[in-house]
Each structure stands twice: as structure tokens, then as C-alpha cells.
Design an enzyme around this catalytic site. Structure first.
Site, mmCIF file in Angstrom:
data_model
loop_
_atom_site.group_PDB
_atom_site.id
_atom_site.type_symbol
_atom_site.label_atom_id
_atom_site.label_comp_id
_atom_site.label_asym_id
_atom_site.label_seq_id
_atom_site.Cartn_x
_atom_site.Cartn_y
_atom_site.Cartn_z
ATOM 1 N N SER A 153 0.835 -1.193 0.000
ATOM 2 C CA SER A 153 0.000 0.000 0.000
ATOM 3 C C SER A 153 0.878 1.255 0.000
ATOM 4 O O SER A 153 1.666 1.444 -0.931
ATOM 5 C CB SER A 153 -0.950 -0.036 1.189
ATOM 6 O OG SER A 153 -1.952 0.952 1.058
ATOM 7 N N ASP A 280 -9.640 -4.101 -6.040
ATOM 8 C CA ASP A 280 -9.183 -3.306 -4.896
ATOM 9 C C ASP A 280 -10.141 -2.126 -4.712
ATOM 10 O O ASP A 280 -10.250 -1.274 -5.590
ATOM 11 C CB ASP A 280 -7.754 -2.814 -5.159
ATOM 12 C CG ASP A 280 -7.144 -2.071 -3.974
ATOM 13 O OD1 ASP A 280 -7.892 -1.519 -3.154
ATOM 14 O OD2 ASP A 280 -5.898 -2.043 -3.876
ATOM 15 N N HIS A 307 -7.583 -5.104 -1.382
ATOM 16 C CA HIS A 307 -6.439 -4.252 -1.066
ATOM 17 C C HIS A 307 -5.513 -4.990 -0.114
ATOM 18 O O HIS A 307 -5.809 -5.161 1.072
ATOM 19 C CB HIS A 307 -6.901 -2.931 -0.446
ATOM 20 C CG HIS A 307 -5.775 -1.964 -0.237
ATOM 21 N ND1 HIS A 307 -5.088 -1.397 -1.289
ATOM 22 C CD2 HIS A 307 -5.194 -1.492 0.899
ATOM 23 C CE1 HIS A 307 -4.145 -0.605 -0.822
ATOM 24 N NE2 HIS A 307 -4.177 -0.661 0.504
#
Length: 340
Positions: A153, A280, A307
Site C-alpha cells: 500500500s 481493490d 487491497h
């Protein structure tokens, strides 16, 4: 050499839902159900402080592998926003790499983990220089080679920017891999506010507010925020802190400061992989499809995974462990990408 691809990830229902994948990725339930081997990287880990330059101190943990007579290399792992070196996905990946013979260093960004007291200034996502200083220090103190980097991320965004800068900093980075990285922060912030279900923003805001309160408690003489500002939404609080604590004159200038969108990675000289999922709900896939990448950077878009999830089944292990380990092995055994 055949490497796993995003297309290989075909989870059973209900893990075909990007929302289920995302919610499980950092949940306490997942941590409870993970096999003990997924937390092995914590055993014998050496907590340490590394040099972030200009007096900045960052924390981390180093674990020496015991599987081989000599390590295959040094793996450095970056967590996501409001995560830490002990986030589930970091522990799981680190434990897999440790079992494969890699020494592992897990780095906390400023104000993450239990490091709020170490540096007076607040964390923000444009603090790439201190991460480069930290990588330089890590590479010097733990010289196993090759040096490979993986981030998740926001950590994936940092990993890509670090790889772009590594040659100029003389960081001997051989390879970088980013899982669901933030590509266009402005677009991502808009998507989280307008498109993602409300509970995602609530989850991140609760963690961020808690972190800011810890920072304020560590430095009571410094006013980091007004109480009214803490009640704002993600965009409002971000803008308030950017204007108060950075040299950026607008929120957009700050967001552009850590963007890797479109052609920003075109000059990348180090082999790299970007793995994301089409479902995502936090990072829009469109930003990945618009990237202009050099031949040495692999873009892999899976249909499923949410995600930073990619959870395979009831044991809560992740496909990303196998995916990262296979590519790190390719680097150690002769370079990436492998010869045709």
C-alpha cells in the site's frame, strides 16, 4: 523459470469479494487463525534504531535466517499507512522469506509502531529522504546481498520511489516489489471518499486520530492540531496538517509530491514488480493501467485480491507470500526478470 502470476490467484467464495479480502487483510481474526509459522520472523528479532539523516531516528527489527549456512540476501519490508513492523502481512511475508534463507529487516516509518516519541516533526508521505537514509544505513550494517525490497500500500509507494532513487543514493538495491501501491494519491483520496464504502474511511481515520493523539502526548509542548481539526474527514484533516506542518502550499501540491502516476517511473533503472488487484476498493485500477513503465518493471493486475489481501482460504495465508518469495528467489538465483 516459471513465476506465479496474479492470474493464478483464484480464491474460493466468499474470498472472491474485494471487500471481504480487504477487511480480512488486517483483521484480528486473521491474526488469530494464521499458522504459527507465519509469525516466525518475530522470534529472535533484534529491535533496532536506524539513521534517517539530519538527526532523524527510525525503528525496525532485524531477524537473521537460520535455514542456510549463508543468507540468500537481505529482504527489507515496508508496511502500509498506520501499519507497523508487526502488521500481519509484514509478519507473514517476513516469515516466509526467513524460511527461504533471507535475512529480514522490517522498517517502521516515522510515527508508526511505537516510534512517536523519537522525532518531533510529524510523519507525512513525502518524507522519502529519511527512508533513503535508513536504507543506506541498513545496507551498511547488514551487508548480505542481494538487497531486495517489498512494500504494501503506502509502503509499496515508498518502495517504488526508493527504487527510483536508489542509484543516485548508492543504495545497492537489486529489486523492488510493490503490492497494491498508492499510485495517484489525489485520485486515491477522492476514491476513498466518494466511491469506497464509508467504513474504510472510518477505519483509517480512527487509526490516524489515535496516532496523532499519541504524537501529541509524546510532545505536549508542541501543538500538532486543533481538536476541531480531528473531527474533519480524511481530506479536511490531511489539508489542515499539510498547511500547518509542511512546506507545501496546497493539498494538491503535497499529493503530487508522492505520486508515481503516469510516466513518473519511466526512468526506473532497477528491476521491479507492481502487483495489484482489479477489485481493490481503495486504490483504483485505472491509475495502474495508465502507467508508462520501462521494460524492467513488471505490472501484474490480478482479478481478485482486494487491497493487500490475496487471502487463499481458511488458514488466512496470502498468495503474496509465494509471489514475493518466488521473485526474490529469481533475483538471488540469477536476476529478475528471468531469462526466456
Amino acid at each position: 523459470m516459471s513465476l506465479p502470476r496474479g492470474a493464478d490467484f483464484r480464491p474460493p467464495w466468499p474470498l472472491t469479494s474485494g471487500h471481504v479480502q480487504t477487511m480480512l487483510s488486517s483483521s484480528g481474526v486473521r491474526r488469530l487463525l494464521l499458522p504459527r509459522a507465519a509469525q516466525a520472523v518475530q522470534q529472535g528479532a533484534q529491535p533496532t534504531t536506524v539513521d534517517g539523516g539530519d538527526g532523524v531516528r527510525l525503528t525496525g527489527a532485524f531477524t537473521a535466517q537460520q535455514a542456510l549456512a549463508r543468507p540468500r540476501g537481505l529482504a527489507v519490508l515496508f508496511h502500509g499507512w498506520e501499519g507497523s513492523v508487526d502488521s500481519t502481512y509484514v509478519l507473514q511475508t517476513g516469515s516466509r522469506l526467513l524460511a527461504d534463507g533471507w535475512d529480514v529487516f522490517r522498517l517502521n516509518f516515522r510515527d508508526h509502531g511505537d516510534s512517536h516519541h523519537l522525532n518531533e516533526a510529524l510523519f507525512h508521505s513525502c518524507r522519502i529522504d529519511e527512508v533513503m537514509h535508513a536504507l543506506t544505513d541498513i545496507a551498511r550494517r547488514w551487508p548480505a546481498r542481494p538487497l531486495a525490497l517489498a512494500g504494501f500500500s503506502l509502503g509499496g509507494n515508498f518502495a517504488l520511489r526508493a527504487a527510483l532513487r536508489a542509484p543516485a543514493w548508492d543504495v545497492p538495491l537489486a529489486y523492488a516489489l510493490a503490492v497494491c501501491p498508492i499510485i495517484d494519491p489525489g485520485e486515491g483520496l477522492f476514491a476513498l471518499e466518494r466511491q469506497a464504502p464509508w467504513f474504510y474511511q472510518a477505519y483509517f481515520m480512527n487509526k490516524w486520530r489515535r496516532s496523532l493523539k499519541l504524537k501529541q502526548a509524546a510532545f505536549p509542548q508542541h501543538r500538532y492540531f486543533e481538536l476541531a481539526e480531528l473531527k474533519q474527514n480524511l481530506r479536511g484533516l490531511t489539508e489542515a496538517l499539510v498547511l500547518r506542518h509542511t512546506d507545501f502550499d496546497s493539498l494538491q501540491a503535497y499529493l503530487d509530491g508522492y505520486s508515481v502516476a503516469r510516466d513518473a517511473l519511466k526512468a526506473m533503472a532497477i528491476p521491479a514488480t507492481i502487483l495489484t488487484a482489479r477489485d481493490d476498493p481503495i486504490i483504483p485500477v485505472d491509475a495502474f493501467e495508465r502507467l508508462e513503465l520501462p521494460p524492467g518493471v513488471e505490472l501484474d493486475i490480478a482479478d481478485y485480491g482486494g487491497h493487500c489481501g490475496f487471502i487463499r482460504g481458511r488458514d488466512m495465508t496470502s498468495f503474496t507470500d509465494e509471489y514475493i518469495a518466488a521473485r526474490f528467489s529469481a533475483v538471488a538465483d540469477g536476476g529478475f526478470p528471468p531469462a526466456a
